[in-house]
Design a protein around this motif. Structure first.
Motif, PDB file in Angstrom:
ATOM      1  N   PRO A 112       0.890  -1.160   0.054  1.00 33.55           N
ATOM      2  CA  PRO A 112       0.089  -0.131   0.097  1.00 33.55           C
ATOM      3  C   PRO A 112       0.726   1.321   0.086  1.00 33.55           C
ATOM      4  N   LEU A 113       0.230   2.292  -0.354  1.00 37.00           N
ATOM      5  CA  LEU A 113       0.930   3.651  -0.407  1.00 37.00           C
ATOM      6  C   LEU A 113       0.480   4.277   0.969  1.00 37.00           C
ATOM      7  N   LEU A 114       1.472   4.454   1.699  1.00 32.18           N
ATOM      8  CA  LEU A 114       1.223   4.925   3.146  1.00 32.18           C
ATOM      9  C   LEU A 114       0.719   6.454   2.967  1.00 32.18           C
ATOM     10  N   ASP A 115       0.169   7.003   4.016  1.00 32.78           N
ATOM     11  CA  ASP A 115      -0.358   8.119   4.260  1.00 32.78           C
ATOM     12  C   ASP A 115       0.893   9.291   3.991  1.00 32.78           C
ATOM     13  N   ARG A 116       1.934   8.672   4.824  1.00 30.18           N
ATOM     14  CA  ARG A 116       3.092   9.709   4.709  1.00 30.18           C
ATOM     15  C   ARG A 116       3.719   9.940   3.618  1.00 30.18           C
ATOM     16  N   HIS A 117       3.570   8.842   2.596  1.00 28.09           N
ATOM     17  CA  HIS A 117       4.041   8.839   1.328  1.00 28.09           C
ATOM     18  C   HIS A 117       3.363   9.879   0.526  1.00 28.09           C
ATOM     19  N   ILE A 118       1.878   9.742   0.801  1.00 29.83           N
ATOM     20  CA  ILE A 118       0.939  10.543   0.049  1.00 29.83           C
ATOM     21  C   ILE A 118       1.365  12.271   0.232  1.00 29.83           C
ATOM     22  N   LYS A 119       1.412  12.182   1.409  1.00 32.99           N
ATOM     23  CA  LYS A 119       1.736  13.596   1.963  1.00 32.99           C
ATOM     24  C   LYS A 119       3.124  14.342   1.280  1.00 32.99           C
TER      25      LYS A 119
END
Length: 110
Positions: A39-46
């Motif tokens: 999964p693409l983690l929220d921190r990477h999305i940010k």
């Protein structure tokens, strides 16, 4: 979301290794994200959204435009701010002239 992530990477002209480096992960980890096995983690999305001026709603849900503004805007502002006041004034005049020229060319092509 992974297809939109790939679209961002390609629009920036980055390979997986370069893009992964921006996220602080390995190319292998990034490849697994693009392939859907991780999964693409929220921190990477940010990071993606702040680093590349990406619309978070577009990345997560496909809503709106990919970029919040031009991908060159951040770089242009950094360059502009590093110039002397006289150079800023000159660049502003040149940009206005470029805009007028572009408008004339576009109106001729209609």
């Amino acid at each position: 979301m992974r297809t939109r992530l790939r679209e961002i990477r390609k629009s920036l002209g980055l390979n997986q290794t370069e893009f992964a480096k921006c996220l602080g992960i390995t190319q292998t980890s990034y490849s697994m994200i693009e392939n859907g096995t991780r999964p693409l983690l929220d921190r990477h999305i940010k990071v993606v959204c702040s680093e590349f001026n990406i619309n978070e709603q577009w990345l997560k849900h496909g809503i709106g435009e990919m970029y919040l503004s031009s991908p060159f805007e951040k770089e242009f502002i950094e360059i502009f701010e590093s110039l002397t006041l006289d150079s800023q004034e000159y660049l502003t005049k040149m940009a206005k002239e470029l805009l007028l020229t572009e408008e004339k060319l576009l109106s001729k092509n209609k």
